[in-house]
Design an enzyme around this catalytic site. Sequence first.
Site, PDB file in Angstrom:
ATOM      1  N   LYS B  75       0.857  -1.195   0.000  1.00 21.29           N
ATOM      2  CA  LYS B  75       0.000   0.000   0.000  1.00 21.29           C
ATOM      3  C   LYS B  75       0.890   1.241   0.000  1.00 21.29           C
ATOM      4  O   LYS B  75       1.905   1.273   0.706  1.00 21.29           O
ATOM      5  CB  LYS B  75      -0.899  -0.035   1.234  1.00 21.29           C
ATOM      6  N   SER B 150      -9.718   1.619   2.956  1.00 23.10           N
ATOM      7  CA  SER B 150      -8.871   2.401   2.084  1.00 23.10           C
ATOM      8  C   SER B 150      -7.819   1.562   1.339  1.00 23.10           C
ATOM      9  O   SER B 150      -7.241   2.045   0.374  1.00 23.10           O
ATOM     10  CB  SER B 150      -8.143   3.471   2.899  1.00 23.10           C
ATOM     11  N   SER B 174      -9.917  -0.709   7.127  1.00 18.03           N
ATOM     12  CA  SER B 174      -9.327  -0.505   5.795  1.00 18.03           C
ATOM     13  C   SER B 174      -8.639  -1.722   5.196  1.00 18.03           C
ATOM     14  O   SER B 174      -8.258  -1.679   4.023  1.00 18.03           O
ATOM     15  CB  SER B 174      -8.334   0.652   5.843  1.00 18.03           C
TER      16      SER B 174
END
EC number: 6.3.5.7
Lengths: 491, 486
Positions: B75, B150, B174
Site C-alpha cells: 500500500k 482504504s 481498511s
Amino acid sequence: MTSATTVKTEYEAIIGLETHCQLSTNTKIFSSSSTAFGADPNTNIDPVCMGLPGVLPVLNEKVLEYAVKAGLALNCQIAKYSKFDRKQYFYPDLPKNYQISQYDLPIAEHGWLEIELLDADGNPKRKRIGITRLHMEEDAGKLVHAGSDRISGSTYSLVDYNRAGVPLVEIVSEPDIRTGQEAAEYAQELRRVMRYLGVSDGNMQEGSLRCDVNISVRPVGQEKFGTKVEIKNMNSFSAIQKAIEHEIERQIEAIESGEKIIQETRLWEEGSQRTISMRIKEGSSDYRYFPEPDLAPIEVTEAQLSQWRSELPELPAQKRHRYENELGLSAYDTRVLTEDVIVSQYFEVAIASGANPKAAANWITQDIAAYLNKQKLSITEIGLTPANLADVITRIETGKISNAQAKQKLPELLTGLSPEKAFAGQELISDPSVLEPIVDEVIAANPKELEKYRNGNINLKGFFVGQVLKKTNKRADPKLTNELVENKLNG
Amino acid sequence: MASIRELHEQLVKKERSAVEITQETLDHIQELEPKLHSFLHITAQQALEQARAVDAKIAAGEEIGLLAGIPIGVKDNMCTKGIPTTCASRILENFVPPYESTVTQKLLDAGAVVVGKTNLDEFAMGSSTENSAYQVTANPWDLSRVPGGSSGGSAAAVAAEECVVALGSDTGGSIRQPASFCGVVGLKPTYGLVSRYGLVAYASSLDQIGPFGKSVEDTAILLKAIAGYDHQDSTSLKVEIPDYVASLKPDLKARSKLRIGIIKETFGEGLDSVVEQAVTKAIEQLQRLGAEVHVISCPNFRYGVPSYYIIAPSEASANLARYDGVKYGWRAPEGDNLLSMYKRTRATGFGAEVKRRIMIGTYALSAGYYDAYYLKAQKVRTLIKQDFENAFKNVDVLVSPTAPTTAFKAGEKTADPISMYLNDLMTIPVNLAGLPGLSVPCGFDEQGLPIGLQLIGKVLREDQLLQIAYAYEQSTSWHLSQPKIS
C-alpha cells in the site's frame, strides 16, 4: 505633609521566569542525530527530527534521567506517571507543526530553588523561589531571515533543523520574584544547579539557557495582580536584570500617567537598552494539546528514582551553607568558589590536602582567579595542582616561607613548577642567632642613618629592615627582623 | 495464480525462476492495470533485481524462505526508500522517502519481490479508494464497483492476481472491508504486533499494518514475516511471535471446545439480507466444524462510528500538519507570504475528505470543545473495550459480517459521507479496542459479489483467528472462485 503631590504610591513588581534548558545528551530527544552546537546547517538531522512522513519518536532514556535529576535538585515531586502531549502550532522551524511536550502531567512539580543575594555589607540574604513545574520537550529548528530580523518583512527565510529535537526542560517559576536582581540570581542559580548535575551546559550565548520573563506591577498592598507582560530575547544575566528594571519603570510610568498596561510580548533590545512591543496577546493561544499517541506513558519506578537520587552531587546551595557555616568563609568567597563546580572541586581537594580553608579561598579567589581571567584558562588547565597549592599555604603558615616569597614564585608555580623546587634553599632565616650578626652589620655600616633615627626620624626603621632583607636575599623572617632591628636601634 | 507454498516448491525445484515469476506478474499487471488501476507505481526494475538476487541464492544452493521470490504489493502509505510514496495525495506527489519502513525492510530481507505500490484513499481516509487523488481502483468482480477501502488497491491486486499477497493498513476497517468486497482474506493484527515505523500516520492510536492473501495460509505466512517488536516504534509490543503457519489445521475438533460469540448488534437494521444469510450459514458451518455458538451483546458497539470520527480526525489533524510546503512534497507557487503559502499549499494539496477530517479533528481538539468531544470519545472507547472484555469472558472469538453490504457502485456514496462512514460500522470497534480482526470470504450475493465473515479475537490471538478461518476455508470453496475480468 499635606500637599497631595508629595504622596507617592509605592509599587512592587511580580515576576515569574520560564526557563528553557537544553540537556547535554549526545543525541536528540527522540532520534539518534547529534546535538552538537555549531555544525553546518542541516547536517545533524535524520528522518525523525525532520518530521518526515511515517517516522516515529522514541524517547532517549538519558533525557528522562536528566529531567528527573533536575526535578529532584529543584526539590520537586517527581510524577510516578507522566506522559507526552502534542502542542500544535504552525511555524517553519517546527518540522511536524506540533511540538512534543508535556501538558497536564509534567515529570516534576511543586519544587523550590533557594537563591542567595548579598546585601551592601556582604551579608547573605536567602530566599526560596517556588518552582511550579519542570517538563521535557523537544527544541525547534532555527530560522535565519533575509532582509529583516523577523519573518514578516524578510524576503526569504532559511531553516536550520540541527536544533530541532534537541532535548529541553522547561522550568516555570512561581511569581515569587520581586526585582531584576533576584531574577538574574534565580537564573544564575538555575544554571549552577544544571551544571553541577552535569545535565546542561547553560550557555546563554549558544541558546542552551533561555529565559522568558513574565512581569506585572501593582501598588504595594493591592492584592490583585496587574496586567502581565512577557519579555523575551535576553542573552545574558545582566540583560535579564536590566530588562526587568527597565520594564518595571516603564509600567509604573505608564500607570502613573493613566495609561493601561496591555497584555503583550515585548523584546529586550540590547542596543537601545529598552523593551519594545513584539505582539499583542489576544487571549491565550489555543495549542490544541492532546496526548501523544506515538509514545507510551512514562512510569518512574521507586527503585529508579532512588537510584537517580543517590547519584545527585552536593548542590550549590548546600555547598554555600557548608562553606559558610563549617569552613567559616565569607559569603563573598563562598560565592566565588561555588560559582563553578570545578573551582569548588579544586578548592575542596586543596583543603583535603591540608590547606587552611581561608587561605586557600584567598589564593583561589584572588591571585589564581586573576591569572585565569587574564590567561582565559579554566582552573583545571593550570600547572598548580590543588595539592601543591596546599603545600605552598602550609609552608607559609609554618613560617618556612613568606607570603611575599610565595607571590613572587606564583607565576612559575602556576605553570607547573613544584613548590619543592621553587622554594629550595629559600627557607626563611628565623634563628635570631643567625640574624642578629647581620642586623649588627647593617647598623654598623650605616652610621648616618642611625644618627638620623636616633634624632627622631623613626621612619628610617624600614630602611634598616630593607637592608637586612636585601642582604639575606629576602630570606630573613620579616617579623623577626623587625623585632631585632627595633631592639638594636633603640638599645 | 499459485499459492506461496506452490511457488516456493517451484522455485526450490527450479521448475521456474523468480525472474520468470516476476516477469509474468509484471506482464499480468501491464495487461490488467488499464482496467483495474490497483497500482500507483509499478516497481518493475527493483522487482526484477530482487528476483535475480533470489535466483542467485537458489543457484548457489542456499536455502530460501517461503516469501523469497514471491510477488507482493505494498500500500502506498508505507515508506519505501528511493521509491515514491504518495499516500494517493497530491501533497506528496513528488515525495521519495530516504528511508525504508520496518515492514518493507522485513519483506526485502525475506527476499519478497515488491512489484508496486498500491492505490488507496488519500492518507487512508475512506472506504472505497475513490478518495485517491490519482485514480479510482475497480473491483475485479465488477469493474463498475469499488474495491472497498482504504486499502482497495492491495485487495483488488490480490483478487486479480496482480500479486500473490499484499500489505494494507487498517485504521477503522481498511483491510477487512476491502478484503470482504474483493473476496480475499485480510487481517488487521493486534495494535502493536506489527511496527508502524514508516507507515505514514493517519490516526496513530488506531493504525495497524496487516496482510492480504487469496488464502488463509498465504495471509498467515505474510503476517509471520512482518510481525514483531521494533525498537523504532514505541507502541510496538515485546512479544514472542507464534508460528501462525504451522498451527493451521483443517478442523476445529482437536482443540478444547471452541466458543464463538455472535455479536447481536451487528445483525439488524442496515444489514443486507443476502449478507446476513451468508454469514449465518458460515456460522452454521463453524458449528459443524466443532464450534459452540453463543449470542453476545456489545451494547456500546453502535457508538464506535461516532467516537471513531472524533478520535481518528483529531489525531489526523496533528499528523497531517507537517504537510505545509516547507520541507518536502507539494508547495503551491502563488503564496506571497508564509501564511498564504501554507494555506494555498494545503488547499490545493489535500482532497475534500482529508480536509473534512482535518477540520473535524481541529474543531474537536479546540479549547472549549476538547472535553465534550475528544475526551468523551476516549471514554466511549474505554466502554467499547470493556464490552469486548466482557464478551471474551464467555467466548473465545466473536463473529460478525465484515461489512453490511457487498461492493457498491463507484460514485454511489461519494456525495454522502455519513453513509460511507457507516460501511465501517462492524470493523471500527475492533480498532478502538486494539484487537485482531480477520475477514474471510463466506459467499457471494446474487450478482456474484463476494461477502466476508469477520472474526474478532482476543489480544494477540491472531493464531486462533487464522486457525478458525483456515478450517472454515478448507471446508468451503469460496476461495477457489476467480473474478473474470472483462
